[in-house]
Design a protein around this motif. Structure first.
Motif, PDB file in Angstrom:
ATOM      1  N   HIS A 117       0.830  -1.198   0.000  1.00 42.07           N
ATOM      2  CA  HIS A 117       0.000   0.000   0.000  1.00 42.07           C
ATOM      3  C   HIS A 117       0.869   1.256   0.000  1.00 42.07           C
ATOM      4  O   HIS A 117       2.006   1.222   0.484  1.00 42.07           O
ATOM      5  CB  HIS A 117      -0.878   0.035   1.264  1.00 42.07           C
ATOM      6  CG  HIS A 117      -2.001  -0.952   1.253  1.00 42.07           C
ATOM      7  ND1 HIS A 117      -3.023  -0.911   0.340  1.00 42.07           N
ATOM      8  CD2 HIS A 117      -2.270  -2.016   2.057  1.00 42.07           C
ATOM      9  CE1 HIS A 117      -3.873  -1.895   0.574  1.00 42.07           C
ATOM     10  NE2 HIS A 117      -3.434  -2.586   1.616  1.00 42.07           N
ATOM     11  N   ASN A 121      -2.212   5.036   3.127  1.00 40.60           N
ATOM     12  CA  ASN A 121      -3.135   4.004   3.572  1.00 40.60           C
ATOM     13  C   ASN A 121      -3.058   3.769   5.076  1.00 40.60           C
ATOM     14  O   ASN A 121      -4.030   3.338   5.697  1.00 40.60           O
ATOM     15  CB  ASN A 121      -2.838   2.706   2.816  1.00 40.60           C
ATOM     16  CG  ASN A 121      -3.770   1.573   3.178  1.00 40.60           C
ATOM     17  OD1 ASN A 121      -3.451   0.774   4.044  1.00 40.60           O
ATOM     18  ND2 ASN A 121      -4.906   1.521   2.512  1.00 40.60           N
ATOM     19  N   GLU A 186     -11.039  -7.851   4.369  1.00 43.31           N
ATOM     20  CA  GLU A 186     -10.969  -7.061   3.140  1.00 43.31           C
ATOM     21  C   GLU A 186      -9.571  -7.148   2.522  1.00 43.31           C
ATOM     22  O   GLU A 186      -9.421  -7.324   1.304  1.00 43.31           O
ATOM     23  CB  GLU A 186     -11.306  -5.597   3.427  1.00 43.31           C
ATOM     24  CG  GLU A 186     -12.776  -5.330   3.673  1.00 43.31           C
ATOM     25  CD  GLU A 186     -13.024  -3.874   4.058  1.00 43.31           C
ATOM     26  OE1 GLU A 186     -12.152  -3.025   3.749  1.00 43.31           O
ATOM     27  OE2 GLU A 186     -14.067  -3.587   4.664  1.00 43.31           O
ATOM     28  N   GLU A 187      -8.552  -7.010   3.365  1.00 44.97           N
ATOM     29  CA  GLU A 187      -7.176  -7.038   2.871  1.00 44.97           C
ATOM     30  C   GLU A 187      -6.789  -8.431   2.372  1.00 44.97           C
ATOM     31  O   GLU A 187      -6.085  -8.573   1.368  1.00 44.97           O
ATOM     32  CB  GLU A 187      -6.216  -6.580   3.970  1.00 44.97           C
ATOM     33  CG  GLU A 187      -6.319  -5.106   4.298  1.00 44.97           C
ATOM     34  CD  GLU A 187      -5.942  -4.226   3.113  1.00 44.97           C
ATOM     35  OE1 GLU A 187      -4.930  -4.526   2.448  1.00 44.97           O
ATOM     36  OE2 GLU A 187      -6.658  -3.251   2.832  1.00 44.97           O
ATOM     37  N   LYS A 190      -8.250  -8.918  -1.111  1.00 43.48           N
ATOM     38  CA  LYS A 190      -7.494  -8.230  -2.159  1.00 43.48           C
ATOM     39  C   LYS A 190      -6.338  -9.083  -2.669  1.00 43.48           C
ATOM     40  O   LYS A 190      -5.927  -8.965  -3.820  1.00 43.48           O
ATOM     41  CB  LYS A 190      -6.937  -6.908  -1.622  1.00 43.48           C
ATOM     42  CG  LYS A 190      -7.986  -5.842  -1.352  1.00 43.48           C
ATOM     43  CD  LYS A 190      -7.341  -4.607  -0.729  1.00 43.48           C
ATOM     44  CE  LYS A 190      -8.396  -3.565  -0.375  1.00 43.48           C
ATOM     45  NZ  LYS A 190      -7.792  -2.379   0.288  1.00 43.48           N
ATOM     46  N   ARG A 191      -5.812  -9.951  -1.798  1.00 46.66           N
ATOM     47  CA  ARG A 191      -4.659 -10.784  -2.137  1.00 46.66           C
ATOM     48  C   ARG A 191      -5.051 -12.236  -2.399  1.00 46.66           C
ATOM     49  O   ARG A 191      -4.189 -13.056  -2.665  1.00 46.66           O
ATOM     50  CB  ARG A 191      -3.646 -10.746  -0.975  1.00 46.66           C
ATOM     51  CG  ARG A 191      -3.132  -9.345  -0.622  1.00 46.66           C
ATOM     52  CD  ARG A 191      -2.596  -9.364   0.803  1.00 46.66           C
ATOM     53  NE  ARG A 191      -1.864  -8.181   1.199  1.00 46.66           N
ATOM     54  CZ  ARG A 191      -2.406  -7.063   1.695  1.00 46.66           C
ATOM     55  NH1 ARG A 191      -3.721  -6.972   1.819  1.00 46.66           N
ATOM     56  NH2 ARG A 191      -1.651  -6.038   2.060  1.00 46.66           N
ATOM     57  N   ASN A 192      -6.348 -12.549  -2.267  1.00 48.51           N
ATOM     58  CA  ASN A 192      -6.819 -13.944  -2.273  1.00 48.51           C
ATOM     59  C   ASN A 192      -6.000 -14.763  -1.289  1.00 48.51           C
ATOM     60  O   ASN A 192      -5.541 -15.882  -1.588  1.00 48.51           O
ATOM     61  CB  ASN A 192      -6.734 -14.568  -3.667  1.00 48.51           C
ATOM     62  CG  ASN A 192      -7.393 -15.948  -3.726  1.00 48.51           C
ATOM     63  OD1 ASN A 192      -8.368 -16.206  -3.018  1.00 48.51           O
ATOM     64  ND2 ASN A 192      -6.853 -16.834  -4.552  1.00 48.51           N
TER      65      ASN A 192
END
Length: 214
Positions: A117, A121, A186-187, A190-192
Motif C-alpha cells: 500500500h 493508507n 478485506e485485505e 485483495k490478495r486472495n
C-alpha cells in the motif's frame, strides 16, 4: 505460495496425551491459499508454537512443514526472509512493537520493506480502527488494545498469501474486534490470501471455512 502442508508435525516438548487428542499434531494438514481457518486451543496445547513453526522462528518439532512442495527445514535464513517479505505476514501474540518508536514508525517499517500500500493508507486504516490520533505517539505509551491495532495495521502493509494471527484481539472490545476483522478480511480478499486465526475459543466474528481443534 499456494499451500502450506503439515506432515506429522509434533512439538518435541508436548505431552503425548495432548498430541493424541489433537486435530493437527501428528496428522497431515493441507492449508490452501484463500481459505479461512480457525485453530482453537486451550493454553498449553502449542498454539503459539505452531504459529512460530509456520513463520520459521522455531524448529523444535518432529515431522515436516512444506511451502508448496518445499520442505522449510531446508530453508536458509535468506530463504525465509524472502518468504516472510512476500508470502507470509503475522500478528504476534506479544505484538513485538518497537516501544521507543511512534506507532506510525512501527507500521511503516513493514511497509518500507515490501510495500503493498502507499503510505497514505496507514492513516486510513488507523482511522477505521480508531487510533489515528495515536500515530505520532510512542507505542509504549499506548494501551495494549491500541498496540494490538497498531500490530494489525502493520501486518497489512505487505503482500502476503498467508496471514498468521495469534490471539490478535485479546484486548479489544466486541466493536473493535468486529472492525479489525472486517479490515483484515478485506485485505486478505485483495490478495486472495489465507487467514489463519489461532485463539483460545471460537470467535463468532470470524466466519471461518474450517475449524481445527489443537
Amino acid at each position: 505460495m499456494t499451500t502450506i502442508t503439515l506432515q506429522n508435525v509434533v512439538p518435541e516438548f508436548l505431552e503425548s496425551e495432548k498430541i493424541e487428542h489433537s486435530g493437527i499434531w501428528n496428522k497431515q494438514i493441507i492449508i490452501n491459499k484463500g481459505e479461512k481457518l480457525q485453530i482453537i486451543a486451550p493454553s498449553g496445547r502449542g498454539k503459539t508454537s505452531l504459529i512460530h513453526f509456520l513463520y520459521g522462528l522455531r524448529k523444535d518439532y518432529k515431522g515436516d512443514i512444506y511451502f508448496d512442495n518445499k520442505n522449510i527445514d531446508s530453508f536458509s535464513t535468506e530463504d525465509f526472509a524472502g518468504y516472510r517479505s512476500k508470502n507470509i505476514s503475522i500478528i504476534f501474540q506479544d505484538l513485538r512493537l518497537f516501544p521507543a518508536h511512534a506507532a506510525n514508525e512501527n507500521i511503516n517499517i513493514k511497509r518500507l520493506l515490501k510495500p503493498f500500500h502507499p503510505a497514505s493508507n496507514i492513516r486510513e486504516m488507523a482511522k477505521r480502527l480508531g487510533i489515528a490520533s495515536k500515530l505520532d505517539q510512542l507505542s509504549q505509551t499506548c494501551s495494549y488494545g491500541e498496540q494490538q491495532r497498531i500490530a494489525i495495521i502493520r501486518a497489512l502493509q505487505q503482500p502476503f498469501d498467508f496471514l498468521l494471527m495469534d490471539e490478535p484481539f485479546s484486548h479489544l472490545d466486541d466493536t473493535n474486534r468486529q472492525k479489525a476483522m472486517e479490515l483484515i478480511e478485506e485485505e486478505a480478499a485483495k490478495r486472495n490470501a489465507t487467514i489463519i486465526l489461532a485463539d483460545l475459543k471460537p470467535r463468532e466474528y470470524f466466519k471461518a471455512g474450517s475449524i481445527l481443534l489443537l
